[in-house]
Write a protein that holds these residues in place. Sequence first.
Motif, short mmCIF file in Angstrom:
data_model
loop_
_atom_site.label_atom_id
_atom_site.label_comp_id
_atom_site.label_asym_id
_atom_site.label_seq_id
_atom_site.Cartn_x
_atom_site.Cartn_y
_atom_site.Cartn_z
N THR A 51 0.83 -1.21 0.00
CA THR A 51 0.00 0.00 0.00
C THR A 51 0.86 1.26 0.00
N ALA A 52 1.91 1.26 0.83
CA ALA A 52 2.81 2.42 0.90
C ALA A 52 3.55 2.61 -0.43
N GLN A 53 3.97 1.50 -1.04
CA GLN A 53 4.69 1.58 -2.31
C GLN A 53 3.78 2.14 -3.41
N ARG A 54 2.55 1.65 -3.47
CA ARG A 54 1.62 2.14 -4.49
C ARG A 54 1.27 3.61 -4.27
N SER A 55 1.16 4.01 -3.01
CA SER A 55 0.92 5.41 -2.71
C SER A 55 2.06 6.28 -3.20
N SER A 56 3.29 5.81 -3.02
CA SER A 56 4.46 6.55 -3.49
C SER A 56 4.46 6.66 -5.02
N PHE A 57 4.16 5.54 -5.70
CA PHE A 57 4.07 5.58 -7.16
C PHE A 57 3.00 6.57 -7.62
N ALA A 58 1.84 6.52 -6.96
CA ALA A 58 0.73 7.40 -7.35
C ALA A 58 1.12 8.87 -7.22
N LYS A 59 1.82 9.20 -6.15
CA LYS A 59 2.26 10.59 -5.94
C LYS A 59 3.20 11.04 -7.05
N HIS A 60 4.15 10.17 -7.42
CA HIS A 60 5.11 10.54 -8.46
C HIS A 60 4.46 10.59 -9.84
N LEU A 61 3.53 9.70 -10.10
CA LEU A 61 2.80 9.74 -11.37
C LEU A 61 2.03 11.04 -11.52
N ALA A 62 1.33 11.44 -10.44
CA ALA A 62 0.58 12.69 -10.48
C ALA A 62 1.51 13.89 -10.59
N LEU A 63 2.62 13.85 -9.84
CA LEU A 63 3.56 14.97 -9.85
C LEU A 63 4.15 15.19 -11.24
N TYR A 64 4.69 14.13 -11.85
CA TYR A 64 5.36 14.29 -13.15
C TYR A 64 4.35 14.61 -14.25
N THR A 65 3.10 14.16 -14.10
CA THR A 65 2.06 14.56 -15.04
C THR A 65 1.78 16.05 -14.92
N LYS A 66 1.70 16.52 -13.68
CA LYS A 66 1.43 17.94 -13.43
C LYS A 66 2.57 18.83 -13.95
N LEU A 67 3.80 18.35 -13.77
CA LEU A 67 4.96 19.17 -14.15
C LEU A 67 5.24 19.15 -15.65
N TYR A 68 5.15 17.96 -16.25
CA TYR A 68 5.64 17.82 -17.63
C TYR A 68 4.61 17.27 -18.62
N GLY A 69 3.37 17.03 -18.19
CA GLY A 69 2.34 16.57 -19.12
C GLY A 69 2.07 15.08 -19.02
N PRO A 70 0.91 14.63 -19.54
CA PRO A 70 0.47 13.25 -19.35
C PRO A 70 0.97 12.25 -20.39
N ASP A 71 1.69 12.72 -21.42
CA ASP A 71 2.14 11.81 -22.48
C ASP A 71 3.52 11.24 -22.15
N PRO A 72 3.60 9.95 -21.83
CA PRO A 72 4.91 9.37 -21.46
C PRO A 72 5.92 9.41 -22.61
N ASN A 73 5.45 9.52 -23.85
CA ASN A 73 6.36 9.61 -24.99
C ASN A 73 7.11 10.95 -25.01
N MET A 74 6.49 11.95 -24.37
CA MET A 74 7.10 13.29 -24.30
C MET A 74 7.60 13.61 -22.89
N ASN A 75 7.42 12.68 -21.98
CA ASN A 75 7.71 12.91 -20.57
C ASN A 75 8.50 11.70 -20.04
N THR A 76 9.81 11.78 -20.11
CA THR A 76 10.65 10.62 -19.73
C THR A 76 10.54 10.31 -18.23
#
Length: 300
Positions: A51-76
């Motif tokens: 649960t803690a690991q998935r929470s950490s992943f979720a936070k980073h997924l949301a953060l990097y989407t917010k910072l650099y956009g939702p397209d993983p092809n354009m967001n390494t």
Amino acid sequence: MSSLFSTRAIARARLCAQCRRTIVSSAVLQSGHNRWSKIRHQKGAADQKKTAQRSSFAKHLALYTKLYGPDPNMNTALAGVIAAAKKAGMPKANIDLAIARGQGRSSTGASLESAILEVMLPAPEPIALVIAIESDNKQRSLKDLRFIIKKFNGNVTPTAFLFERRGRSVLRNKSNGKKVDFDDVLMQALQAGADDVVEEAGAEDENGGNDVVIWTQPNVTHQVAQKLAEELDMEIASADIIWSATSDKVAVNDEEVAKTLGAMLVAARDYPDVQAIYANAEQGSVSDEIWDEVEENLDS
């Protein structure tokens, strides 16, 4: 007389055999009970870590989407977290939900609302918590969380006055081996609008550098983090607007209090709309094993 002795001998033999069966049966039952308890404890610990690991992943997924956009092809950065989350077994639906949250919407496309739940956990010294949520129906989420908190004898009552809002970003060296001088980080961070910069002790990475914590006003948190990451060729490990305790934290010395706090945090963290949980608590004389459950489910 011989017949009488024979009868008594047979009776004693039967009694002894019955005793042996009882002893053996009891031992097997006890052994099975202990084995099941151990398995259940190990499974519970594994579930909490997951649960803690998935929470950490979720936070980073949301953060990097917010910072650099939702397209993983354009967001390494986002692509890297998606790959790690998949490898760890995080369901695709959870990954998609976290990316959607980074864009301020739910998995159905509905806009998200932010809210907080203020909680006090009764103890020898009461512990104050602030639970931050994002939901497409915040009244429903708040109602569900109140029910969870009540199960652990927590009280929903004003606690936000014991905290202040601050921007906290963590920058770290990239994997290219290039190290950044802390004095350079300090000067450029202050010029970029940071309030304070701290080299985080005990957070040495594989490149020999330490994580650098950037404190800012809430409204410039992400801008300052992005600017510094680009200028210093560092990566953003986290960038959040947090609730920081304004006075000395409460030292938790009672193991039962720590266990109750840990269990409540696990239950609240498992609720999908919870984004972060803050508390004015710190480890006192309780063991590391017990406190780890608390620490894994609290946000800095």
